[in-house]
Scaffold this active site. Structure first.
Site, short mmCIF file in Angstrom:
data_model
loop_
_atom_site.label_atom_id
_atom_site.label_comp_id
_atom_site.label_asym_id
_atom_site.label_seq_id
_atom_site.Cartn_x
_atom_site.Cartn_y
_atom_site.Cartn_z
N SER A 102 0.84 -1.26 0.03
CA SER A 102 -0.14 -0.02 -0.06
C SER A 102 0.88 1.09 0.01
CB SER A 102 -1.02 0.13 1.31
OG SER A 102 -1.88 0.96 1.12
N ASP A 243 -2.33 6.46 -3.66
CA ASP A 243 -1.31 5.62 -2.86
C ASP A 243 -0.77 4.58 -3.71
OD1 ASP A 243 -3.20 3.98 -2.61
OD2 ASP A 243 -2.49 3.50 -0.51
N ASP A 245 -0.91 1.35 -4.00
CA ASP A 245 -2.00 0.46 -4.58
C ASP A 245 -3.31 0.93 -4.87
OD1 ASP A 245 -2.79 0.57 -2.03
OD2 ASP A 245 -3.39 -1.37 -1.83
N ASP A 247 -5.74 2.31 -3.33
CA ASP A 247 -7.02 2.32 -2.63
C ASP A 247 -7.22 3.37 -1.86
OD1 ASP A 247 -4.98 1.70 -0.68
OD2 ASP A 247 -6.09 -0.19 0.04
#
EC number: 5.4.2.10
Length: 448
Positions: A102, A243, A245, A247
């Site tokens: 992440s 960010d 990834d 999400d």
């Protein structure tokens, strides 16, 4: 039951050490394959990843684990976490896997798992996978003729792009808008600019040159300064920072001022209420969301329901109680009408839909309330349980007493990093700062 591998958002750690090795990834694939290999149909798992160098190590290890258990593997390459969740359902897979840490730096990586419904796994299923990781996997291997196959899905990005575009009002386009998009050198570095361009925007990109090492490095939602500077330099209408990834999302207005997840949730809640599409009289957020959001929603006749930190807990409450808007101050925005997990790009499109529907700048649309003074400090520790220390507990009690009814404290151990997070909030900024600093000092002393 204590967990050995899974934290609040899958398995995470420093790549090639501890639990984040090729060996662990192999066992995750084997154990998850054991749990999800049910029935006589041909089983399949989908795997996506972000742009970290260690993804090249973990992806084939997971693939080996799943195929050894007789599951076919569909490989997506770099793709946002919410895309993996969506495609898990779309491709009728038994399981979805995202390789990402992440918002963490490139040294870390992680493994997130999604069920066939596209939602993150429950605690019970994760514990079952942990059990099988350490117990008798060799007894459940597929036979020589029953091994799985691996296949790369070339149009995975195109499928997700179309899905995201369909969440934007059909009668609207983004023509006339200049948008800065910061992809954090991460998983959305191709799809996010493409979505905005196909909808008609003039697109200015930041963080779209990943090299395996620069994910989240001075860019993205946790470091939005470059995005804000680009908004001012290019005189853009809005900035969007994802960010690693994708999400999470953070917005910047035309003045380069940051708009966090609390403001975004407030905007979507108000807009959906006006449109008649809000499914419940409120939204779901975590204990970290600002009291200002709660008061603003109250002025609209809406409730703010709080859960523990972690978007999975937000989603669980949304599913159980019929809410369709939820998220976290950090920018995880879950819009259940469109996705099963936080989707930064879809959330950003909802903000853009409001922007296009009116004739006001982002600064007037998105700054809905004045947040109460809030201070968050992260204290790193090496071992042990600092929050169980008597001196720390006494400092927390004293801080709560000093704040009284004018503020609140949230003190917790991070589920993804060796950190103690101390958050204070209240009407008196000086008092909040003093309380948080005093507690942090005691924790630092005892965690040294």
């Amino acid at each position: 039951m204590p967990r050995k591998y899974f934290g609040t958002d899958g398995i995470r750690g420093t790549a090639n050490t501890g639990h984040m090795t090729a060996e662990t990834a192999l066992r995750v694939g084997m154990a998850a394959g054991r749990v999800f290999r049910r029935g006589e149909h041909r089983h399949r798992v989908v795997i996506g990843k972000d742009t970290r160098l260690s993804g090249y190590m973990l992806e084939p290890a997971l693939t080996a684990g799943f195929t050894s258990m007789g599951m076919d593997v569909f490989l997506f390459g770099p793709l946002p976490t919410p895309a993996v969740a969506m495609l898990t359902r779309s491709l009728r897979a038994d399981l979805g896997v995202m390789i990402s840490a992440s918002h963490n730096s490139f040294e870390d990586n992680g493994i997130k798992l999604f069920g066939p419904d596209g939602f993150k796994l429950s605690d019970e299923v994760e514990l079952a996978i942990e059990h099988h990781m350490d117990n008798g996997l060799a007894d459940n291997l597929a036979g020589s003729r029953g091994l799985g196959r691996a296949k790369r899905i070339e149009d995975a990005q195109a499928r997700y792009i179309e899905h995201v575009k369909h969440t934007f009002p059909k009668q609207q386009t983004l023509e006339g808008l200049r948008i800065v998009i910061d992809c954090a050198n991460g998983a959305a570095y191709k799809v996010a600019p493409e979505v905005l361009w196909e909808l008609g925007a003039e697109v200015v990109t930041v963080g779209t040159e990943p090299n395996g090492f620069n994910i989240n490095e001075d860019c993205g939602s946790t470091a939005p300064e470059r995005m804000c500077a680009a908004v001012l330099e290019r005189r853009a209408d809005i900035g969007i920072a994802l960010d690693g990834d994708a999400d999470r999302v953070i917005i910047a207005d035309e003045r380069g001022k940051v708009i966090d997840g609390d403001q975004i949730m407030g905007l979507v809640a108000r807009h959906w209420k006006e449109m008649g599409t809000l499914s419940a009289p409120g939204i779901v957020a975590t204990v970290m969301s600002n009291l200002g959001l709660e008061r603003y929603l109250g002025s609209l006749g809406l409730d703010l329901v709080r859960t523990q930190v972690g978007d999975r807990y937000v989603v669980e409450h949304m599913r159980e109680h019929g809410y369709n808007v939820g998220g976290e101050q950090s920018g995880h925005i879950v819009l259940k009408d469109f996705s099963t997990t936080g989707d930064g790009l879809i959330a950003a499109l909802q903000v853009l839909a409001v922007l296009k529907a009116g004739d006001k700048p982002v600064s007037e649309i998105c700054h809905l309330f004045d947040p109460l003074p809030q201070l968050l400090k992260n204290i790193r520790f090496k071992r042990g349980e600092p929050l169980k220390d008597k001196d720390v507990q006494e400092a927390i009690r004293e801080g709560e007493s000093r704040l009284g009814k004018t503020g609140r404290l949230v003190i917790r151990k991070s589920g993804t990093e060796p950190l103690i997070r101390v958050m204070g909030e209240g009407d008196d900024e000086k008092l909040v700062t003093s309380v948080v600093n005093d507690i942090a000092a005691v924790i630092e002393h005892n965690a040294a």
